[in-house]
Design a protein around this motif. Structure first.
Motif, PDB file in Angstrom:
ATOM      1  N   VAL A 338      21.958 -22.665  12.612  1.00  0.00           N
ATOM      2  CA  VAL A 338      21.736 -21.518  11.736  1.00  0.00           C
ATOM      3  C   VAL A 338      21.365 -22.054  10.364  1.00  0.00           C
ATOM      4  N   ILE A 339      20.237 -21.582   9.832  1.00  0.00           N
ATOM      5  CA  ILE A 339      19.814 -21.951   8.474  1.00  0.00           C
ATOM      6  C   ILE A 339      19.681 -20.662   7.666  1.00  0.00           C
ATOM      7  N   VAL A 340      20.424 -20.579   6.577  1.00  0.00           N
ATOM      8  CA  VAL A 340      20.368 -19.397   5.731  1.00  0.00           C
ATOM      9  C   VAL A 340      20.054 -19.838   4.311  1.00  0.00           C
ATOM     10  N   CYS A 341      18.927 -19.386   3.803  1.00  0.00           N
ATOM     11  CA  CYS A 341      18.522 -19.676   2.424  1.00  0.00           C
ATOM     12  C   CYS A 341      18.610 -18.362   1.652  1.00  0.00           C
ATOM     13  N   GLU A 342      19.692 -18.200   0.919  1.00  0.00           N
ATOM     14  CA  GLU A 342      20.002 -16.916   0.301  1.00  0.00           C
ATOM     15  C   GLU A 342      20.306 -17.115  -1.184  1.00  0.00           C
ATOM     16  N   ASN A 343      19.370 -16.745  -2.032  1.00  0.00           N
ATOM     17  CA  ASN A 343      19.565 -16.836  -3.476  1.00  0.00           C
ATOM     18  C   ASN A 343      20.002 -18.247  -3.884  1.00  0.00           C
ATOM     19  N   ASP A 344      21.289 -18.417  -4.256  1.00  0.00           N
ATOM     20  CA  ASP A 344      21.751 -19.693  -4.800  1.00  0.00           C
ATOM     21  C   ASP A 344      22.499 -20.542  -3.782  1.00  0.00           C
ATOM     22  N   VAL A 345      22.392 -20.213  -2.492  1.00  0.00           N
ATOM     23  CA  VAL A 345      23.106 -20.961  -1.458  1.00  0.00           C
ATOM     24  C   VAL A 345      22.171 -21.261  -0.290  1.00  0.00           C
ATOM     25  N   VAL A 346      22.260 -22.496   0.219  1.00  0.00           N
ATOM     26  CA  VAL A 346      21.594 -22.857   1.460  1.00  0.00           C
ATOM     27  C   VAL A 346      22.668 -23.301   2.447  1.00  0.00           C
ATOM     28  N   LEU A 347      22.729 -22.621   3.597  1.00  0.00           N
ATOM     29  CA  LEU A 347      23.698 -22.935   4.637  1.00  0.00           C
ATOM     30  C   LEU A 347      22.970 -23.505   5.842  1.00  0.00           C
ATOM     31  N   ILE A 348      23.388 -24.684   6.326  1.00  0.00           N
ATOM     32  CA  ILE A 348      22.852 -25.303   7.539  1.00  0.00           C
ATOM     33  C   ILE A 348      24.050 -25.618   8.417  1.00  0.00           C
ATOM     34  N   PHE A 349      24.142 -24.921   9.571  1.00  0.00           N
ATOM     35  CA  PHE A 349      25.381 -24.966  10.332  1.00  0.00           C
ATOM     36  C   PHE A 349      25.097 -24.889  11.824  1.00  0.00           C
ATOM     37  N   PRO A 350      25.809 -25.661  12.661  1.00  0.00           N
ATOM     38  CA  PRO A 350      25.625 -25.548  14.114  1.00  0.00           C
ATOM     39  C   PRO A 350      26.072 -24.174  14.603  1.00  0.00           C
ATOM     40  N   LYS A 351      25.308 -23.577  15.513  1.00  0.00           N
ATOM     41  CA  LYS A 351      25.660 -22.251  16.014  1.00  0.00           C
ATOM     42  C   LYS A 351      27.021 -22.239  16.699  1.00  0.00           C
TER      43      LYS A 351
END
Length: 373
Positions: A338-351
């Motif tokens: 899962v990759i979430v690029c949201e405003n001031d946060v980038v999250l890269i995480f195994p599903k």
């Protein structure tokens, strides 16, 4: 329709006693970083439809009851957001909790308050952040449940056939051999089991996911609170003479925080003996996690899902990418992420570890990064 009611709403002989209560006070922590403390997921347009999840829930509820019989219970911090999303809603239809004490106190408070005006009502309790694919089927199941709850001393829930051993859902075991027109007695509720237990539940075929949608008469649910959660109801019943008055907010501020912080599942449903379930097939997702969103959306030939553009994926499989504000996301060699690029946060995480996101938020809070939450 000539009577001015929304499409799908069909008045019945006792329709004035049917209410909808939408719960909109959650923080949506497992959907971080899209869902934040100041604007949790029920106020977001997650699917790009042009409508927030709360707006969609409200419009769907108008297929069950008239608009003047829909109520919202939320945290006081979100009252203005609710008004902005639903400007046509009357101000006294927004019930405001002064603290987050989970769903049992929330439902007890709202039920007591509603009973002062609608003592014989049946109430459909709906989370504000779910997706329903087949709304016509949903309406049929909901109406069946409301009729049953109006003619029986029963606490009814809508159950969903599980598609995976998810540890983020509650599970409902039911007596499939006993049925009253498609409504089954519940053997037990199990809230968020571990992975091995969830696998056993799935393999048994005896369990449904708890959708979090509940239907009951106000009398039945308040009797259940008296029997199983007396400490909560005793505190909030003291406010019966001030509900729907200017003194209500002061009473809640003084007493509501003292109620036990517990879910309706643990407080009532795991203990009550009059719980029934309707297995529902209307296509449901609670959008509680990124994995639930992944399961809801169509993927490309490699199992990748792109939510908004621009996104470039090279040698990636089974990966969900969510980006905002036109930020380009480029990824290579990722499988089931899962990759979430949201405003001031980038999250890269195994599903397969996404249930850890909630705990990760707590670590961020401890390390002084509250502004990102």
């Amino acid at each position: 329709m000539s009577n001015g009611q929304p499409k799908g709403y069909q008045p019945t002989a006792n329709s004035e006693q049917h209410l909808v209560l939408i719960m909109a006070g959650g923080a949506g922590t497992r959907f971080w970083p899209a869902s934040r403390e100041v604007k949790p997921k029920q106020f977001l347009d997650i699917l790009g439809t042009g409508k927030s999840l709360l707006r969609q829930t409200y419009e769907r509820s108008k297929k069950l009851v008239s608009a003047d019989l829909i109520f919202i219970v939320t945290n006081v911090a979100y009252a203005e957001r609710v008004k902005a999303e639903l400007p046509e809603l009357k101000a006294d239809h927004i019930f405001c909790e002064p603290s987050r004490n989970n769903t049992a106190p929330s439902i007890a408070y709202a039920s007591l308050k509603l009973q002062t005006k609608y003592p014989d009502a049946v109430c459909f309790v709906a989370p504000s952040d779910h997706i329903i694919q087949d709304e016509d089927m949903f309406v049929r199941d909901a109406q069946k449940a409301m009729h049953y709850a109006g003619t029986h001393d029963a606490l009814v829930t809508l159950g969903i056939s599980p598609t995976r051993p998810d540890t983020g859902y509650g599970y409902v075991q039911y007596e499939s051999a006993r049925t009253d027109d498609g409504i089954y007695p519940v053997v037990r509720f199990t809230e968020k089991p571990d992975i091995n237990t969830a696998k056993k539940f799935l393999a048994s075929g005896e369990y449904l996911w708890n959708s979090g949608m509940f239907i009951w008469s106000l009398k039945s649910v308040l009797q259940a609170f008296d029997k199983y959660a007396g400490s909560i109801i005793d505190i909030l019943r003291k406010g019966n003479n001030v509900y729907f008055t200017e003194a209500e907010a002061q009473f809640l501020q003084a007493h509501y925080p003292a109620t036990e912080k517990i879910s309706i599942d643990f407080a009532i449903l795991e203990r009550a003996t009059n719980v029934h379930v309707i297995p529902a097939g209307f296509g449901w997702s609670d959008l509680g996690t990124w994995l639930s969103l992944y399961d809801h959306l169509p993927a490309d030939e490699k199992g990748n899902i792109r939510i908004h553009d621009p996104v470039m994926l090279d040698n990636c499989e089974g990966t969900l990418v969510h980006t905002t504000d036109g930020k380009l996301v480029v990824a290579s060699g990722l499988h089931d992420f899962v990759i979430v690029c949201e405003n001031d946060v980038v999250l890269i995480f195994p599903k397969d570890r996404e249930q850890e996101i909630k705990a990760l938020r707590e670590e961020l809070k401890k390390s002084g990064h509250e502004k990102f939450l």
